[in-house]
Design an enzyme around this catalytic site. Sequence first.
Site, mmCIF file in Angstrom:
data_model
loop_
_atom_site.group_PDB
_atom_site.id
_atom_site.type_symbol
_atom_site.label_atom_id
_atom_site.label_comp_id
_atom_site.label_asym_id
_atom_site.label_seq_id
_atom_site.Cartn_x
_atom_site.Cartn_y
_atom_site.Cartn_z
ATOM 1 N N ASP A 21 -2.229 -20.585 -18.965
ATOM 2 C CA ASP A 21 -2.940 -19.451 -18.391
ATOM 3 C C ASP A 21 -4.443 -19.692 -18.447
ATOM 4 O OD1 ASP A 21 -3.270 -16.946 -17.257
ATOM 5 O OD2 ASP A 21 -3.124 -15.871 -19.153
ATOM 6 N N SER A 67 8.274 -16.526 -10.937
ATOM 7 C CA SER A 67 8.850 -15.826 -9.788
ATOM 8 C C SER A 67 7.895 -14.747 -9.286
ATOM 9 C CB SER A 67 10.197 -15.211 -10.179
ATOM 10 O OG SER A 67 10.092 -14.431 -11.352
ATOM 11 N N ASN A 69 4.657 -15.101 -9.248
ATOM 12 C CA ASN A 69 3.525 -15.746 -8.574
ATOM 13 C C ASN A 69 3.690 -15.811 -7.063
ATOM 14 O OD1 ASN A 69 2.873 -18.185 -11.232
ATOM 15 N ND2 ASN A 69 2.064 -16.125 -10.928
ATOM 16 N N GLU A 208 8.472 -19.316 -32.714
ATOM 17 C CA GLU A 208 7.174 -18.876 -33.220
ATOM 18 C C GLU A 208 6.206 -18.800 -32.039
ATOM 19 O OE1 GLU A 208 6.598 -17.915 -36.339
ATOM 20 O OE2 GLU A 208 8.689 -18.363 -36.832
#
EC number: 2.5.1.-
Length: 246
Positions: A21, A67, A69, A208
């Site tokens: 991101d 999906s 996007n 984690e």
Amino acid sequence: MREADDNRSNTAPGHVAIIMDGNGRWAKARGLPRTAGHKKGVDAVRRTVEAARELGIGTLTIFSFSSENWRRPEEEISDLMGLLRFYLRSEVAELHRAGIRLRVIGDRNRLSEDINRLIDNAEGLTRDNRVMTLVVALSYGSRLEIVHAARRLAEEVAAGRLSPGAIDEDALSARLYTADIPDPDLIIRTSGEKRISNFLLWQAAYAELVFVDTLWPDFTKRDLEAAIEEFHRRERRFGATTAGSR
């Protein structure tokens, strides 16, 4: 105990998954078009794959296109698909030389015929490689993946091939895109956002989670190592308790 902890800290997680991101924000901060951020993001993918291989990670999954996007502007989607074509044509030979197996998961029905052909060729070429598996989540949404798995189970029950009583966690897991891939031990999200955005929801049950502020185009081997160091500071109990814990 100290020796055991030291040995553990030198062991890479078996499966690391990354939500990449920050490409758009990286570009915006520099007054550049979003495409420039995506191109720099491809460079970060290349660095991270090499770093994961060097660190001994068995499986690396990257969330490259969700999906959701598909709702982005058509021009941006076209640019992203162009970068995908470039990556599949230019990088697969190097992945193969490095002994890396490529797997693509997601709803490939929305991808163009030529991209699906490139994916098939890449997966076929690298199928027998064992140094590391690189999983690319493309046109991927975890809720849709679970829906598809549930639909397959329903179809098998309706056809008489499966008893409803035989449906359990293993049965559903076997019908996910990731049926042949171990669940992630560690999920990293870059750019400071603290959510997993419909990514590996079933598979991440005991993973984690580590959130880092670095924007994806700036992500380096040191960022990966720092996330792994944080992973090793965690006590993984998988729902069980230990002496003195609640």
